[in-house]
Design a protein around this motif. Structure first.
Motif, PDB file in Angstrom:
ATOM      1  N   TRP A 100       0.853  -1.186   0.000  1.00 20.76           N
ATOM      2  CA  TRP A 100       0.000   0.000   0.000  1.00 20.76           C
ATOM      3  C   TRP A 100       0.893   1.242   0.000  1.00 20.76           C
ATOM      4  CZ3 TRP A 100       0.335  -3.551   3.891  1.00 20.76           C
ATOM      5  CH2 TRP A 100      -0.688  -4.499   4.012  1.00 20.76           C
ATOM      6  N   ARG A 102      -2.881  -5.044  11.407  1.00 19.93           N
ATOM      7  CA  ARG A 102      -3.259  -6.034  10.388  1.00 19.93           C
ATOM      8  C   ARG A 102      -2.430  -7.305  10.547  1.00 19.93           C
ATOM      9  NH1 ARG A 102      -5.732  -7.044   5.649  1.00 19.93           N
ATOM     10  NH2 ARG A 102      -4.622  -8.013   3.912  1.00 19.93           N
ATOM     11  N   PRO A 154     -10.955 -11.261   3.670  1.00 18.92           N
ATOM     12  CA  PRO A 154     -10.022 -10.119   3.739  1.00 18.92           C
ATOM     13  C   PRO A 154     -10.710  -8.848   3.269  1.00 18.92           C
ATOM     14  CG  PRO A 154      -9.000 -12.031   2.717  1.00 18.92           C
ATOM     15  CD  PRO A 154     -10.451 -12.339   2.840  1.00 18.92           C
ATOM     16  N   THR A 155     -10.416  -7.743   3.973  1.00 20.86           N
ATOM     17  CA  THR A 155     -11.034  -6.480   3.599  1.00 20.86           C
ATOM     18  C   THR A 155     -10.038  -5.455   3.110  1.00 20.86           C
ATOM     19  OG1 THR A 155     -10.848  -5.717   5.877  1.00 20.86           O
ATOM     20  CG2 THR A 155     -12.911  -6.775   5.252  1.00 20.86           C
ATOM     21  N   ALA A 156      -8.739  -5.684   3.369  1.00 23.99           N
ATOM     22  CA  ALA A 156      -7.747  -4.694   2.957  1.00 23.99           C
ATOM     23  C   ALA A 156      -7.559  -4.726   1.453  1.00 23.99           C
ATOM     24  CB  ALA A 156      -6.401  -4.967   3.647  1.00 23.99           C
ATOM     25  N   LYS A 157      -7.349  -3.593   0.880  1.00 21.17           N
ATOM     26  CA  LYS A 157      -7.122  -3.494  -0.560  1.00 21.17           C
ATOM     27  C   LYS A 157      -5.641  -3.263  -0.821  1.00 21.17           C
ATOM     28  CE  LYS A 157     -11.718  -1.535  -1.308  1.00 21.17           C
ATOM     29  NZ  LYS A 157     -12.475  -0.364  -1.819  1.00 21.17           N
ATOM     30  N   ASP A 167      -8.361  -4.815   8.114  1.00 21.92           N
ATOM     31  CA  ASP A 167      -8.062  -3.789   7.116  1.00 21.92           C
ATOM     32  C   ASP A 167      -7.025  -2.799   7.651  1.00 21.92           C
ATOM     33  OD1 ASP A 167      -8.101  -2.045   4.970  1.00 21.92           O
ATOM     34  OD2 ASP A 167     -10.265  -2.155   4.733  1.00 21.92           O
TER      35      ASP A 167
END
Length: 553
Positions: free
Chosen positions: A359, A506, A548-551, A388
């Motif tokens: 990220w 995370r 999973p919710t993290a992009k 996230d």
């Protein structure tokens, strides 16, 4: 009990090198034995020979008590090393003498540690009760890490590690560690490494454990690292940032760095080979210094430190025995060339790191001043992180004026006093910003940031708070003078503690990280951050894996 703590080369050194002056191995056995005895007699009393003899006796005893193919091989090798050491002593091969002595001592330390472990759990009380000779031996074996890192961490009834060990390379004054310890409140055992004496002094004064050393001079295959769960690396970013010369972004530099990254995989034994039972070719035999050698070609040597991102985790995994390493985390300039990032992830994936993600985050979204950085993480486990890294809504950041205690309506200069352009009313050459906005990214020249009208400058405490450190953080300097620029540079290089908390939240699966960051920002700056007062719902240890919710970028 296997000798899993021995040095990688020690137990496997079965053949005597063809050193000039050493008798041909095809000579008559009796004559060979007589020559060996004569050499041993001539070198009698030399510390290195004594070490080799002591270790051989220990390993022979160990093989007698634990007979199998491996122990017999280790004992035979240790006995053979006595003669080799004797010849090296008598013929003046000092470098080889030292190498053999280190090898023997490492094996002696491994057996000693193994025997201690065989007697039951190695507690702090048992380590404190060690006799002086044993303690000195194990301290040497673990150096520069503490001897307690030589033994496995304690686990709970579910088999989970109670205090995970975290190694932080290029530690700096403590931004990453602060995010873990003070913002998250994580119960982890952290040890940092840094070459900057001032940054080390600052971190130590803040109660952190940091080793003052050059990362490239230490051994990633140290026996004290096999129980580390997380390794975090924050190499210097100056060679890649757009504001500098950017010599790390030159095509030639990228090519060299990527080549070294791939060579690191071969040196660690992670070069794919379909004809091997493990799926990998044998280790190339290159030392880590030999792997790093091409980096000397770089115009900016700091750029080459990106190779440590694979050298260390792969080196840790290459060491025989159990290994707990599960995650590697990296922070770098947001302008890091994509080719280098791809090479890093490619090598880690090839070595079994099943999940990789990255990220580009700006600290202003986590309640601090602007600081855009690239964060990367890789995981070995089959389960993917489910927390996230991005807050549900941006965490409010204070204005520059709120941090430094100025009234509203002021502007500040980031490039010193310059003539005002009548057409714009701003200083020529830029560098003028409203103090009623969140601060721009802190740099080493922040000690000179000043009110555009009064010339009032900000303090080191202010500089630290802009990054996310407490007002009373013990910024220190080693050397002559007050170290004004050095301390400002420390803050400029540091990872924002609030962003650290998000990343490690995370990694550790802490679903409360965002609320903890909001509470920290509120306490640090006294601003409303929308803290949620209710406790988050407790996780069911037996529920299905969350989606999973993290992009990842």
């Amino acid at each position: 009990m296997g000798i899993t703590h021995a040095s990688a080369g020690g137990m496997l050194n079965l053949l005597r090198p063809a050193t000039s002056g050493i008798p041909d191995c095809t000579a008559d056995a009796a004559q060979q034995e007589a020559d060996d005895a004569a050499a041993i007699a001539a070198a009698a009393g030399h510390p290195a020979l004594t070490e080799c003899q002591t270790t051989a006796a220990l390993l022979t005893e160990f093989a007698d008590l634990n007979p199998d193919e491996h122990t017999d091989e280790w004992a035979f090798s240790a006995v053979e090393r006595i003669a080799e050491c004797a010849y090296a002593v008598t013929e003046g091969y000092e470098e080889r003498v030292e190498e053999l002595a280190r090898e023997a001592r490492g094996e002696r330390a491994a057996v000693t540690l193994g025997r201690i472990e065989a007697q039951g759990p190695v507690t702090a009380e048992r380590l404190a009760a060690l006799d002086d000779e044993t303690r000195r031996l194990l301290e040497w074996y673990a150096d520069p890490f503490p001897i307690e890192w030589l033994v496995a961490p304690e686990r709970d009834t579910f088999g989970r590690i109670l205090r995970k060990r975290v190694a932080v390379l290029f530690h700096g004054p403590g931004g990453l560690s602060l995010g873990l310890r003070d913002v998250l409140g994580a119960d982890v055992d952290i040890i940092g490494i840094d070459l900057d004496g001032g940054a080390v002094a600052t971190a130590v004064a803040a109660g952190l454990r940091v080793i003052h050393a050059d990362v490239t001079a230490l051994d990633p295959e140290s026996p004290a690292l096999q129980f580390v769960s997380i390794i975090a690396l924050t190499p210097p970013c100056q060679a890649f940032t757009p504001s500098g010369l950017g010599k790390g972004r030159y095509a030639a530099a990228i090519e060299v760095i990527c080549r070294v990254i791939w060579e690191a995989g071969a040196a660690a034994g992670f070069l794919p080979w379909e004809h091997s039972e493990t799926g990998y070719a044998p280790r190339s035999g290159d030392t880590w210094d030999e792997v790093r050698a091409p980096l000397a070609e770089l115009e900016d040597p700091r750029a080459g430190l990106m190779a440590e991102v694979v050298i260390w985790p792969l080196g840790m995994l290459a060491r025989p025995g159990d290994n707990l390493l599960e995650c590697v985390m990296v922070e770098q300039s947001s302008a890091l060339p994509g080719e280098i990032e791809q090479a890093l992830f490619g090598q880690l994936t090839q070595a079994g790191w099943h999940t990789t993600e990255a990220w580009t985050l700006d600290a202003v979204d986590y309640g601090a001043s602007h600081r855009k950085r690239r964060f990367m993480a890789a995981y070995r486990g089959a389960e993917k992180p489910f927390v996230d890294v991005v807050p549900v809504t941006p965490i409010p950041a204070p204005t520059f004026a709120q941090v430094v205690g100025w009234p509203t309506g002021r502007t500040y200069l980031t490039r010193g006093h310059r003539p005002v352009d009548p057409a714009t009313g701003r200083a020529k050459g830029g560098g003028t910003r409203s103090a009623d906005l969140p601060a721009t990214c802190v740099t080493a020249t922040a000690y000179g940031w000043a009110d555009s009208e009064t010339g009032e400058t900000i303090s080191q405490s202010d500089i630290g708070r802009l990054v996310g450190f407490p007002a009373d953080y013990p910024w220190a300097h080693v050397g002559r003078g007050r170290g004004v620029r050095n301390k400002a540079q420390q803050a400029a290089d540091a990872v924002c503690p609030m962003v650290s908390a998000a990343i490690f939240g995370r990694i550790l699966g802490d679903t409360s990280w965002e609320n903890k960051v909001r509470a920290y920002v509120h306490e640090l700056y006294g601003i409303d951050t929308g803290i949620t007062l209710t406790e988050p719902e407790q996780m069911d240890l037996f529920e299905q894996e969350p989606v999973p919710t993290a992009k990842a970028a």
